[in-house]
Motif scaffolding. Structure first.
Motif, PDB file in Angstrom:
ATOM      1  N   ASP A 115       0.658  -1.198   0.009  1.00  0.00           N
ATOM      2  CA  ASP A 115      -0.014   0.003  -0.107  1.00  0.00           C
ATOM      3  C   ASP A 115       0.806   1.248  -0.056  1.00  0.00           C
ATOM      4  N   ILE A 116       1.955   1.288   0.551  1.00  0.00           N
ATOM      5  CA  ILE A 116       3.032   2.348   0.357  1.00  0.00           C
ATOM      6  C   ILE A 116       4.119   2.240  -0.545  1.00  0.00           C
ATOM      7  N   ALA A 117       4.130   1.247  -1.303  1.00  0.00           N
ATOM      8  CA  ALA A 117       5.070   1.129  -2.048  1.00  0.00           C
ATOM      9  C   ALA A 117       5.209   1.848  -3.389  1.00  0.00           C
ATOM     10  N   THR A 118       6.229   2.109  -3.836  1.00  0.00           N
ATOM     11  CA  THR A 118       6.118   2.923  -5.272  1.00  0.00           C
ATOM     12  C   THR A 118       6.446   2.003  -6.542  1.00  0.00           C
ATOM     13  N   ASN A 119       7.139   0.856  -6.176  1.00  0.00           N
ATOM     14  CA  ASN A 119       7.579   0.005  -7.203  1.00  0.00           C
ATOM     15  C   ASN A 119       7.763  -1.356  -6.802  1.00  0.00           C
ATOM     16  N   ILE A 120       6.928  -2.409  -7.623  1.00  0.00           N
ATOM     17  CA  ILE A 120       6.955  -3.746  -7.155  1.00  0.00           C
ATOM     18  C   ILE A 120       7.412  -4.714  -8.327  1.00  0.00           C
ATOM     19  N   ARG A 121       8.190  -5.310  -8.190  1.00  0.00           N
ATOM     20  CA  ARG A 121       8.822  -6.437  -9.171  1.00  0.00           C
ATOM     21  C   ARG A 121       8.485  -7.936  -8.712  1.00  0.00           C
ATOM     22  N   THR A 122       7.795  -8.568  -9.377  1.00  0.00           N
ATOM     23  CA  THR A 122       7.214  -9.863  -9.234  1.00  0.00           C
ATOM     24  C   THR A 122       7.582 -10.878 -10.162  1.00  0.00           C
ATOM     25  N   TRP A 123       8.141 -12.018  -9.647  1.00  0.00           N
ATOM     26  CA  TRP A 123       8.324 -13.318 -10.476  1.00  0.00           C
ATOM     27  C   TRP A 123       7.340 -14.449 -10.081  1.00  0.00           C
ATOM     28  N   GLN A 124       6.586 -15.065 -10.922  1.00  0.00           N
ATOM     29  CA  GLN A 124       5.601 -15.940 -10.512  1.00  0.00           C
ATOM     30  C   GLN A 124       5.769 -17.334 -11.463  1.00  0.00           C
ATOM     31  N   LEU A 125       6.033 -18.358 -10.814  1.00  0.00           N
ATOM     32  CA  LEU A 125       6.234 -19.481 -11.508  1.00  0.00           C
ATOM     33  C   LEU A 125       4.710 -20.274 -12.007  1.00  0.00           C
ATOM     34  N   ALA A 126       3.696 -20.268 -10.960  1.00  0.00           N
ATOM     35  CA  ALA A 126       2.663 -21.112 -11.299  1.00  0.00           C
ATOM     36  C   ALA A 126       1.340 -20.495 -11.136  1.00  0.00           C
ATOM     37  N   ILE A 127       1.339 -19.170 -10.859  1.00  0.00           N
ATOM     38  CA  ILE A 127       0.002 -18.326 -10.726  1.00  0.00           C
ATOM     39  C   ILE A 127      -0.010 -17.100 -11.348  1.00  0.00           C
ATOM     40  N   VAL A 128      -1.112 -16.249 -11.564  1.00  0.00           N
ATOM     41  CA  VAL A 128      -0.821 -14.938 -12.041  1.00  0.00           C
ATOM     42  C   VAL A 128      -0.767 -14.272 -10.868  1.00  0.00           C
ATOM     43  N   PRO A 129       0.230 -13.062 -10.894  1.00  0.00           N
ATOM     44  CA  PRO A 129       0.176 -12.106  -9.665  1.00  0.00           C
ATOM     45  C   PRO A 129      -1.143 -11.830  -9.186  1.00  0.00           C
ATOM     46  N   GLY A 130      -1.235 -11.479  -8.016  1.00  0.00           N
ATOM     47  CA  GLY A 130      -2.462 -11.079  -7.268  1.00  0.00           C
ATOM     48  C   GLY A 130      -2.983  -9.875  -7.906  1.00  0.00           C
ATOM     49  N   LEU A 131      -1.991  -8.820  -8.097  1.00  0.00           N
ATOM     50  CA  LEU A 131      -2.517  -7.679  -8.638  1.00  0.00           C
ATOM     51  C   LEU A 131      -3.064  -7.656  -9.769  1.00  0.00           C
ATOM     52  N   ILE A 154     -14.146 -17.247   1.983  1.00  0.00           N
ATOM     53  CA  ILE A 154     -13.493 -16.954   0.366  1.00  0.00           C
ATOM     54  C   ILE A 154     -14.071 -15.754  -0.150  1.00  0.00           C
ATOM     55  N   GLU A 155     -15.290 -15.484   0.076  1.00  0.00           N
ATOM     56  CA  GLU A 155     -15.789 -14.263  -0.840  1.00  0.00           C
ATOM     57  C   GLU A 155     -14.848 -12.914  -0.193  1.00  0.00           C
ATOM     58  N   PRO A 156     -14.868 -12.798   1.331  1.00  0.00           N
ATOM     59  CA  PRO A 156     -14.306 -11.509   1.617  1.00  0.00           C
ATOM     60  C   PRO A 156     -12.717 -11.513   1.237  1.00  0.00           C
ATOM     61  N   PHE A 157     -12.197 -12.619   1.100  1.00  0.00           N
ATOM     62  CA  PHE A 157     -10.683 -12.901   0.565  1.00  0.00           C
ATOM     63  C   PHE A 157     -10.613 -12.337  -0.783  1.00  0.00           C
ATOM     64  N   VAL A 158     -11.645 -12.804  -1.553  1.00  0.00           N
ATOM     65  CA  VAL A 158     -11.668 -12.306  -3.211  1.00  0.00           C
ATOM     66  C   VAL A 158     -11.897 -10.771  -3.129  1.00  0.00           C
ATOM     67  N   GLU A 159     -12.978 -10.195  -2.336  1.00  0.00           N
ATOM     68  CA  GLU A 159     -13.058  -8.831  -2.219  1.00  0.00           C
ATOM     69  C   GLU A 159     -11.641  -8.046  -1.796  1.00  0.00           C
ATOM     70  N   SER A 160     -11.014  -8.561  -0.992  1.00  0.00           N
ATOM     71  CA  SER A 160      -9.709  -7.857  -0.446  1.00  0.00           C
ATOM     72  C   SER A 160      -8.756  -8.168  -1.454  1.00  0.00           C
ATOM     73  N   ARG A 161      -8.754  -9.204  -2.297  1.00  0.00           N
ATOM     74  CA  ARG A 161      -7.580  -9.199  -3.603  1.00  0.00           C
ATOM     75  C   ARG A 161      -8.075  -8.107  -4.403  1.00  0.00           C
ATOM     76  N   MET A 162      -9.121  -7.731  -4.755  1.00  0.00           N
ATOM     77  CA  MET A 162      -9.542  -6.957  -5.724  1.00  0.00           C
ATOM     78  C   MET A 162      -9.557  -5.540  -5.198  1.00  0.00           C
ATOM     79  N   ALA A 163      -9.582  -5.140  -3.823  1.00  0.00           N
ATOM     80  CA  ALA A 163      -9.267  -4.010  -3.379  1.00  0.00           C
ATOM     81  C   ALA A 163      -7.945  -3.679  -3.412  1.00  0.00           C
ATOM     82  N   ARG A 164      -6.770  -4.591  -3.224  1.00  0.00           N
ATOM     83  CA  ARG A 164      -5.429  -4.465  -3.415  1.00  0.00           C
ATOM     84  C   ARG A 164      -5.097  -3.825  -4.765  1.00  0.00           C
ATOM     85  N   GLN A 165      -6.147  -3.789  -5.846  1.00  0.00           N
ATOM     86  CA  GLN A 165      -5.687  -3.736  -7.080  1.00  0.00           C
ATOM     87  C   GLN A 165      -5.960  -1.988  -7.425  1.00  0.00           C
TER      88      GLN A 165
END
Length: 292
Positions: A115-131, A154-165
């Protein structure tokens, strides 16, 4: 997964530990003891110990006082420590949206830093990154991993993942550079319809100026990212104040030293060179989409 209502209120010490660790190294390098630092700050030895363990925030004058005591006059180094102290203070006083989602569980610390980062670099082997995930894809992942004792979580978890975006939007959007293995794009998470929508979503996001997306193809063969996925979180310019997040099947690791950051920055650079350029990555994603 259990439901711990207090977990979301936990204050991260990742940045504080990084700052305290660097000050500790500086103190030991010049042969001083905690009592000398305490005298310079007009504080107790106990407080200095807490600073070096990352348990308390630091004011800018205290950072400068310790740098002066330790003989550090390089303004670039001091500026880096001041920026780290500021980011740590901001995180500690934040009352983020994530507090309302106990379903985030072990991800709370990461999301708070994201939430306070300016830059994120991510490497993912098996899944699409959460963002970059769609809601249906995130839901299918949650169902598939089988960790949820209560399906209603599960549904609140999905909502939280969407909120991150939301960090990808706004006046100062997060700069995201994602490298994803081709396998993650071909895995039928949720079935063909869900994956088609996910791939279309990736194509849309790749058009954004703050999102860089590369695919590491099967044809790349053996590569340095085969052992684990990781994310590098930055709070100022790329390469400065970086911390590395590694998620394993049983734990979350924070790698906070300069050595760890340099190692993973080098890994990420090599992965980007082995991966397709963004325009070719888009072509590959489009081709996989058409196959579905």
């Amino acid at each position: 997964m259990g439901n711990n209502p207090d977990r979301g209120r936990t204050i991260t010490t990742v940045l504080g530990r990084r700052l305290g660790g660097e000050l500790l190294q500086m103190r030991e390098a010049c042969g001083l003891r905690q009592m000398h630092a305490a005298e310079a700050l007009t504080a107790s030895v106990t407080k200095v110990a807490k600073i070096e363990r990352g348990q308390v925030p630091m004011r800018d004058p205290d950072v400068r006082a310790l740098c002066h005591l330790y003989g550090q006059s390089d303004e670039a180094v001091i500026g880096k420590l001041l920026a780290l102290a500021k980011a740590d203070r901001e995180r500690r006083k934040a009352h983020g949206w994530w507090n309302q989602y106990p379903q985030l569980q072990a991800m709370v610390e990461y999301v708070a830093l994201e939430d306070i980062a300016t830059n994120i670099r991510t490497w993912q082997l098996a899944i699409v990154p959460g963002l970059l995930q769609t809601a249906d894809y995130a839901r299918a992942l949650a169902v598939g991993n089988g960790h949820w004792e209560d399906p209603d979580e599960i549904e609140p978890f999905v909502e939280s993942r969407m909120a991150r975006q939301a960090r990808l939007d706004g006046e100062n959007p997060l700069e995201l550079w994602a490298v994803v293995h081709e396998a993650a794009l071909r895995q039928l998470v949720g079935g063909r319809d869900v994956m088609r929508a996910q791939l279309e979503h990736l194509l849309d996001l790749a058009r954004r100026p703050n999102v860089k997306l590369q695919v590491l193809p099967y044809l790349a063969g053996a590569h340095p990212g085969m052992t684990s996925a990781f994310t590098i979180v930055s709070f100022t310019e790329p390469g400065a104040l970086d911390v590395v997040h590694v998620d394993t099947a049983s734990s979350t690791l924070w790698l906070e030293s300069n050595t760890d950051a340099d190692h993973h920055n080098g890994l990420f650079d090599r992965l980007t060179r082995l991966s397709l350029a963004q325009r070719n990555s888009v072509r590959l994603i489009d081709g996989i989409l058409k196959e579905m």
